[in-house]
Design a protein around this motif. Structure first.
Motif, PDB file in Angstrom:
ATOM      1  N   LEU A 145       0.823  -1.201   0.000  1.00 40.17           N
ATOM      2  CA  LEU A 145       0.000   0.000   0.000  1.00 40.17           C
ATOM      3  C   LEU A 145       0.862   1.259   0.000  1.00 40.17           C
ATOM      4  O   LEU A 145       0.532   2.242  -0.680  1.00 40.17           O
ATOM      5  N   LEU A 164     -11.098   2.026   3.037  1.00 35.68           N
ATOM      6  CA  LEU A 164     -10.635   1.137   1.982  1.00 35.68           C
ATOM      7  C   LEU A 164     -11.820   0.607   1.185  1.00 35.68           C
ATOM      8  O   LEU A 164     -12.791   0.106   1.760  1.00 35.68           O
ATOM      9  N   LEU A 166     -11.896  -1.972  -1.681  1.00 37.49           N
ATOM     10  CA  LEU A 166     -11.137  -2.870  -2.556  1.00 37.49           C
ATOM     11  C   LEU A 166     -11.908  -3.199  -3.821  1.00 37.49           C
ATOM     12  O   LEU A 166     -11.302  -3.501  -4.857  1.00 37.49           O
ATOM     13  N   VAL A 171      -8.497   4.029  -1.997  1.00 39.49           N
ATOM     14  CA  VAL A 171      -8.310   4.279  -0.577  1.00 39.49           C
ATOM     15  C   VAL A 171      -8.448   5.780  -0.345  1.00 39.49           C
ATOM     16  O   VAL A 171      -7.957   6.594  -1.139  1.00 39.49           O
ATOM     17  N   VAL A 185      -5.511   2.042  -5.758  1.00 40.67           N
ATOM     18  CA  VAL A 185      -4.746   0.973  -5.127  1.00 40.67           C
ATOM     19  C   VAL A 185      -4.429  -0.049  -6.208  1.00 40.67           C
ATOM     20  O   VAL A 185      -5.341  -0.553  -6.885  1.00 40.67           O
ATOM     21  N   LEU A 193      -3.809  -6.821   0.451  1.00 40.21           N
ATOM     22  CA  LEU A 193      -4.779  -6.327   1.429  1.00 40.21           C
ATOM     23  C   LEU A 193      -5.908  -7.332   1.651  1.00 40.21           C
ATOM     24  O   LEU A 193      -6.394  -7.490   2.786  1.00 40.21           O
ATOM     25  N   LEU A 212      -7.361  -0.141  10.266  1.00 40.52           N
ATOM     26  CA  LEU A 212      -7.026  -1.089   9.202  1.00 40.52           C
ATOM     27  C   LEU A 212      -5.896  -2.017   9.629  1.00 40.52           C
ATOM     28  O   LEU A 212      -5.998  -3.236   9.486  1.00 40.52           O
TER      29      LEU A 212
END
Length: 308
Positions: A145, A164, A166, A171, A185, A193, A212
């Protein structure tokens, strides 16, 4: 003796109105306290009585104490900001720090990891020992990250699960001046992640507070711990360079600019308010081009062979 209450009032304004970080406010507090001590020694009893001669004596004294030009520039900025604030309250007047300029600093180029070193760090196999392998699941997500999105250490340490996305590979980070920005990301970072999020429930201790990245005690992973883990993995892999969070940010910026040549885009990704902060990476890119030129151009090779 000068009253320190005006310094306290100014620092409160920095924190509440300009939303500066506690770290920055504390640095201003230290700088202004030392400056007030100097004025006390000069028998100055009112902030508005500060003179150009006293400013130059203060600067000369700080240089004699071995203060670097960069640190002196920061202290002068703190004094200038304080007196500008006093002037807005009819206390500082046309103070000497307003127009005073130190000579321009030579800007040192930031260090970066090569692409090969970054690949070695990010693609390393998990450690054989079970406890270290468990930590590597989290640490690899942190490394990916950092490099994927060019985050500052405080930005990464302050991330919450809700920041976050995904699914969209995005992010949201809270940067300097409490400004938010939404960053992409990368694919490899998403994979790392996802692996961490699958393992994360096993790290909880007495409730989930939404951070996180977690420590082994289930609390938010501190900035100091993140720094230590990065250096641990650099040593584990035998990298010759000291690895720290901002090195990964520098590497992200340099590699992005080298590939895209889009200075404005890199500025947005880094969250720089002033493009001059981003332009330092153009010098790194030039160094790379110069080294390629020297290695590849026939006339450059000829000059080098003649000098050997």
């Amino acid at each position: 003796m000068l009253t320190r209450q005006r310094i306290a009032d100014y620092l409160e304004a920095l924190a509440s109105q300009r939303l500066l970080s506690p770290h920055t406010v504390n640095a201003y507090r230290r700088d202004l306290a030392m400056f007030a001590d100097f004025l006390d020694a000069e028998a100055v009893t009112r902030w508005g009585d500060f003179t150009r001669a006293q400013l130059e004596a203060w600067i000369a004294g700080r240089r004699e104490q071995g203060l670097s030009l960069r640190s002196l520039q920061r202290e002068l900025s703190a004094v200038r900001g304080f007196y500008d604030w006093l002037a807005r309250h009819d206390e500082g007047g046309l103070h000497p720090a307003r127009s005073y300029r130190l000579r321009r600093l030579r800007q040192d180029l930031p260090q970066v990891l090569t692409v090969d070193s970054m690949q070695l760090l990010l693609d390393a196999p998990a450690p054989a020992e079970a406890a270290e392998a468990r930590l590597w699941t989290r640490d690899r997500a942190i490394l990916e990250l950092f490099y994927s999105s060019g985050l500052r250490l405080a930005e990464l340490a302050g991330l919450r699960l809700a920041d976050l996305d995904l699914g969209a590979a995005l992010v949201t980070v809270l940067g300097k001046g409490r400004k938010t920005r939404v960053l992409p990301v990368g694919r490899q970072a998403v994979t790392a992640l996802q692996a961490w999020l699958q393992a994360r429930p096993d790290w909880l201790r007495g409730g989930d507070h939404g951070w996180l990245f977690l420590s082994q005690r289930g609390s938010r992973l501190s900035e100091r711990s993140i720094q230590a883990r990065l250096q641990h993995h650099a040593l584990r892999l035998g990298l010759p360079q000291h690895v720290y969070p901002h090195l990964l940010r520098h590497s992200f910026a340099s590699h992005m600019l080298e590939s895209s040549h889009d200075l404005r885009a890199v500025q947005e990704l880094l969250g720089h308010s002033d493009i001059r902060a981003t332009q330092v990476y153009t010098h790194l890119d030039f160094q790379h081009l110069a080294s390629v030129y020297d290695a590849a151009h026939p006339r450059a090779r000829q000059r080098r062979e003649e000098n050997e």
